[in-house]
Motif scaffolding. Structure first.
Motif, short mmCIF file in Angstrom:
data_model
loop_
_atom_site.label_atom_id
_atom_site.label_comp_id
_atom_site.label_asym_id
_atom_site.label_seq_id
_atom_site.Cartn_x
_atom_site.Cartn_y
_atom_site.Cartn_z
N ALA A 25 0.81 -1.22 0.00
CA ALA A 25 0.00 0.00 0.00
C ALA A 25 0.84 1.26 0.00
O ALA A 25 0.53 2.24 -0.69
N VAL A 26 1.93 1.27 0.76
CA VAL A 26 2.75 2.48 0.86
C VAL A 26 3.36 2.83 -0.49
O VAL A 26 3.45 4.01 -0.88
N ASP A 27 3.78 1.80 -1.24
CA ASP A 27 4.36 2.05 -2.57
C ASP A 27 3.29 2.49 -3.57
O ASP A 27 3.52 3.39 -4.38
N LEU A 28 2.13 1.85 -3.50
CA LEU A 28 1.05 2.22 -4.40
C LEU A 28 0.59 3.65 -4.17
O LEU A 28 0.28 4.38 -5.12
N SER A 30 2.31 6.14 -3.21
CA SER A 30 3.29 7.05 -3.82
C SER A 30 3.18 7.03 -5.35
O SER A 30 3.19 8.09 -5.99
N GLN A 31 3.05 5.83 -5.92
CA GLN A 31 2.99 5.71 -7.37
C GLN A 31 1.71 6.33 -7.94
O GLN A 31 1.75 6.91 -9.04
N LEU A 32 0.60 6.19 -7.24
CA LEU A 32 -0.68 6.62 -7.76
C LEU A 32 -1.13 7.97 -7.19
O LEU A 32 -2.27 8.40 -7.42
N CYS A 33 -0.22 8.62 -6.45
CA CYS A 33 -0.47 9.98 -5.96
C CYS A 33 -1.76 10.08 -5.13
O CYS A 33 -2.64 10.91 -5.40
N THR A 34 -1.87 9.18 -4.16
CA THR A 34 -3.03 9.20 -3.28
C THR A 34 -2.58 8.77 -1.88
O THR A 34 -1.39 8.66 -1.61
N THR A 35 -3.53 8.54 -0.99
CA THR A 35 -3.19 8.19 0.39
C THR A 35 -3.21 6.67 0.58
O THR A 35 -3.84 5.94 -0.19
N GLU A 36 -2.53 6.22 1.63
CA GLU A 36 -2.56 4.80 1.95
C GLU A 36 -3.96 4.34 2.31
O GLU A 36 -4.35 3.21 2.00
N ALA A 37 -4.74 5.20 2.96
CA ALA A 37 -6.11 4.84 3.31
C ALA A 37 -6.93 4.55 2.06
O ALA A 37 -7.73 3.61 2.01
N ASP A 42 -9.06 0.44 -1.91
CA ASP A 42 -8.98 -0.17 -3.24
C ASP A 42 -8.65 -1.66 -3.14
O ASP A 42 -9.28 -2.50 -3.82
N LEU A 43 -7.68 -1.99 -2.30
CA LEU A 43 -7.28 -3.39 -2.16
C LEU A 43 -8.39 -4.22 -1.53
O LEU A 43 -8.59 -5.39 -1.90
N ARG A 44 -9.11 -3.62 -0.59
CA ARG A 44 -10.23 -4.33 0.02
C ARG A 44 -11.31 -4.63 -1.03
O ARG A 44 -11.87 -5.72 -1.08
#
Length: 253
Positions: A25-28, A30-37, A42-44
């Motif tokens: 999540a932390v990498d995503l 950063s890559q997708l310019c959004t928050t970990e929350a 999204d992953l859920r």
């Protein structure tokens, strides 16, 4: 404001999972310019849709689609051929070997040397049929109710038969491997059977195709540190390094 819509993020996440098998999540974020929350939501959503498996801090791709071993032979056949050829270096004279029901192990059965006084035990009729062509190899087919999805017997009768042996080496089939939980099976009874086979073996070998790396299935049966031999391709050097650190011998096919 998020750079991507939810639908765009879902598509990008799935593309990353297909290419890397594991995302965090932390990498995503950063890559997708959004928050970990946001990424966790999204992953859920993707996990609820049956498109990935959630892990702590991220997600894994699912185990590759299953079918009968004969059907799976046509999937990644050249890679499986290479792994089977590489695995021949593990075969020694007078060994008692277990070949688990697996499309890759079917190919290995057809290549086993005929001049080493081998005894091969298998739960797979398809593997036993291939060994019939290699008449100097003593073949023992254990019985039980056949599971057509697995391609072999994995019920209590098969388990009782396996408990009578102490194998020098087993080649256990796997549905998925992840650094989080180790080797997994798709079916509960199959995982239980594989666990028993490993417990009755002096050494454990896995022929692992690339599509099973950093994937997840429901029933773990073998921890990574308990594997003795990993046969894989050189397309993903990270798994080779990982298992070398676990004191496992890595053989590149």
């Amino acid at each position: 404001m998020d750079k991507y819509s939810p639908e765009e993020r879902h598509q990008l996440i799935m593309q990353l999972l297909q290419s890397h098998q594991k995302v965090m999540a932390v990498d995503l974020a950063s890559q997708l310019c959004t928050t970990e929350a946001t990424i966790r939501r999204d992953l859920r959503y993707l996990a609820d849709e049956g498109l990935c498996k959630r892990i702590h801090g991220g997600a894994l791709s699912l185990a590759p689609p299953t079918g009968t071993p004969e059907e799976r032979l046509n999937n990644r056949n050249s890679e499986k051929q290479a792994l089977a050829i590489a695995a021949l270096s593990l075969i020694k004279p007078k060994q008692l070997i277990f070949l688990d029901a697996s499309s890759t192990n079917m190919l290995l059965a057809s290549m086993l040397p005929t001049n080493l006084d081998l005894t091969v035990v298998t739960n797979s009729p398809a593997i036993a049929t291939r060994l019939l062509e290699r008449q100097t190899i003593k073949t023992i087919l254990i019985g039980g109710v056949l599971d057509y999805a697995v391609g072999g017997a994995i019920d209590i009768t098969a388990a009782q038969a396996v408990s009578k042996f102490r194998f020098d080496l087993c080649f256990v089939g796997v549905c998925a491997w992840s650094s989080e939980v180790g080797f997994c099976a798709v079916h509960y009874q199959d995982g239980d059977f594989k666990h028993l086979v490993c417990a009755r073996s002096g050494a454990i070998a896995v022929l692992c195709t690339e599509d099973k790396i950093e994937a997840l299935a429901s029933y773990p049966f073998l921890e990574s540190q308990d594997l003795d031999y990993l046969v894989c391709t050189d397309s993903d050097s990270s798994i080779a390094r990982y298992f070398a650190e676990q004191q496992c011998q890595v053989i590149i096919g």
